[in-house]
Scaffold this motif. Structure first.
Motif, mmCIF file in Angstrom:
data_model
loop_
_atom_site.group_PDB
_atom_site.id
_atom_site.type_symbol
_atom_site.label_atom_id
_atom_site.label_comp_id
_atom_site.label_asym_id
_atom_site.label_seq_id
_atom_site.Cartn_x
_atom_site.Cartn_y
_atom_site.Cartn_z
ATOM 1 N N GLN A 95 8.371 4.836 -4.866
ATOM 2 C CA GLN A 95 8.880 3.634 -5.539
ATOM 3 C C GLN A 95 10.266 3.250 -5.017
ATOM 4 O O GLN A 95 10.731 2.143 -5.235
ATOM 5 N N ASP A 126 -5.079 15.202 1.183
ATOM 6 C CA ASP A 126 -5.402 15.346 -0.238
ATOM 7 C C ASP A 126 -4.269 15.972 -1.051
ATOM 8 O O ASP A 126 -4.437 16.294 -2.223
ATOM 9 N N GLY A 127 -3.116 16.174 -0.403
ATOM 10 C CA GLY A 127 -1.955 16.708 -1.106
ATOM 11 C C GLY A 127 -1.787 18.207 -0.988
ATOM 12 O O GLY A 127 -0.764 18.761 -1.410
ATOM 13 N N GLU A 167 1.742 8.159 -3.147
ATOM 14 C CA GLU A 167 2.139 7.662 -4.460
ATOM 15 C C GLU A 167 2.678 8.768 -5.366
ATOM 16 O O GLU A 167 3.518 8.516 -6.224
ATOM 17 N N LYS A 168 2.197 9.992 -5.162
ATOM 18 C CA LYS A 168 2.585 11.110 -6.024
ATOM 19 C C LYS A 168 3.801 11.884 -5.509
ATOM 20 O O LYS A 168 4.266 12.814 -6.170
ATOM 21 N N LEU A 169 4.296 11.534 -4.319
ATOM 22 C CA LEU A 169 5.417 12.278 -3.743
ATOM 23 C C LEU A 169 6.650 12.233 -4.643
ATOM 24 O O LEU A 169 7.033 11.177 -5.140
ATOM 25 N N LYS A 170 7.256 13.398 -4.801
ATOM 26 C CA LYS A 170 8.486 13.509 -5.580
ATOM 27 C C LYS A 170 9.594 14.066 -4.685
ATOM 28 O O LYS A 170 9.343 14.481 -3.548
ATOM 29 N N GLY A 190 11.074 8.812 -4.668
ATOM 30 C CA GLY A 190 9.714 8.895 -4.140
ATOM 31 C C GLY A 190 9.319 7.555 -3.574
ATOM 32 O O GLY A 190 10.169 6.769 -3.143
ATOM 33 N N LYS A 212 -2.159 -3.448 -2.687
ATOM 34 C CA LYS A 212 -1.218 -2.366 -2.957
ATOM 35 C C LYS A 212 0.205 -2.628 -2.468
ATOM 36 O O LYS A 212 1.093 -1.810 -2.700
ATOM 37 N N ASN A 235 -2.970 8.110 -2.052
ATOM 38 C CA ASN A 235 -2.846 8.811 -3.337
ATOM 39 C C ASN A 235 -1.756 9.867 -3.258
ATOM 40 O O ASN A 235 -0.973 10.044 -4.199
ATOM 41 N N THR A 236 -1.700 10.564 -2.130
ATOM 42 C CA THR A 236 -0.678 11.591 -1.923
ATOM 43 C C THR A 236 0.708 10.965 -1.832
ATOM 44 O O THR A 236 1.674 11.463 -2.433
ATOM 45 N N ASP A 258 9.022 17.295 -2.920
ATOM 46 C CA ASP A 258 8.042 17.314 -1.832
ATOM 47 C C ASP A 258 8.657 16.997 -0.477
ATOM 48 O O ASP A 258 7.991 17.124 0.558
#
Length: 244
Positions: free
Chosen positions: A141, A238-239, A224-227, A139, A26, A221-222, A230
């Motif tokens: 990235q 788990d977000g 990776e999804k951060l915007k 985020g 990863k 997973n959480t 957030d």
């Protein structure tokens, strides 16, 4: 996500994070900091050349100031994408009549002051990652700071009392997280506090209902999804958003 720095990586949750990143390929670069590397962490670094072990006692603030140059030499102009302030200490269920000043000070130093000072030190390198990935969404990235907190730091959810050193230090870390999210907004760096769940580690104990792998998988997973929206939130592994 290209590069990660994880503090307190020699055992428990921190080691679990390193194992997850190496096993699932990863990250391009992983920095694992600890006072003394465990046999398992050392073996991982021998097997994965992209894993760099950095000697760091987070209470040594002079050394914290030097970490940035060590990281910068490896990442170059690409900067650091994800900083995970994971190193922490706790005390037993400390009631008011038993709490000691040195316990309060130790917890505050490791759990609150160290993450602030390390984030300060690495801020320029996090900004580099934002600039190097300007074509990507704000985020993980680009650049993210994750402060590993605890539900025990929630004032709203405190219905048991006790745990003065740990609760106070994590509540203070949550306050620092919120301030960081405001201060670093202009740099497009997302900052969040994350509760890993009650995990079976040396700190969490054998009675904890959650294993390290489940917690760590949820954490990443959480992340990776951060915007951008957030930033400044207090989230569970788990977000799920938690009350301050």
């Amino acid at each position: 996500m290209k590069s990660f720095l994880i503090t307190g990586a020699n055992r428990g949750l921190g080691l679990g994070m390193v194992k997850y990143l190496t096993k699932n390929n990863k990250a391009r670069i992983i920095f694992a900091t600890c006072r003394k590397p465990s046999e398992e962490l050392t073996k991982l670094s021998q097997e994965h050349k992209n894993l760099h072990i950095l000697n760091l006692d987070v209470t040594n603030f002079t050394k914290i100031g030097e970490i940035a140059s060590e990281v910068s030499k490896v990442v170059g102009s690409q900067g650091l994408n994800v900083l995970i302030n994971n190193a922490g200490v706790t005390t037993k269920f400390t009631k008011l009549q038993l709490v000691k000043a040195e316990q309060l000070l130790e917890n505050l130093t490791v759990n609150t002051i160290a993450p602030i000072m390390l984030t300060k030190s690495l801020h320029p390198i996090l900004k580099q990652a934002v600039e190097a990935n300007s074509d990507k969404m704000i985020g993980a990235q680009r650049a993210v700071v994750i402060n590993m907190s605890s539900i025990l730091g929630s004032i709203a959810l405190n219905d048991q009392g006790g745990f003065y050193p740990y609760r106070c230090s994590k509540a203070a870390l949550n306050a620092a997280t919120k301030s960081m999210s405001i201060d670093l907004k202009k740099d497009q760096i997302v900052v969040a506090a994350l509760h890993p769940g009650w995990v079976k580690t040396d700190m969490g104990g054998k009675n904890a209902p959650l294993d390290v792998d489940t917690s760590v998988s949820g954490i990443f997973n959480t992340i990776e999804k951060l915007k951008e929206a957030d930033s400044g939130k207090f989230l569970q592994y788990d977000g799920t958003e938690l009350a301050w």
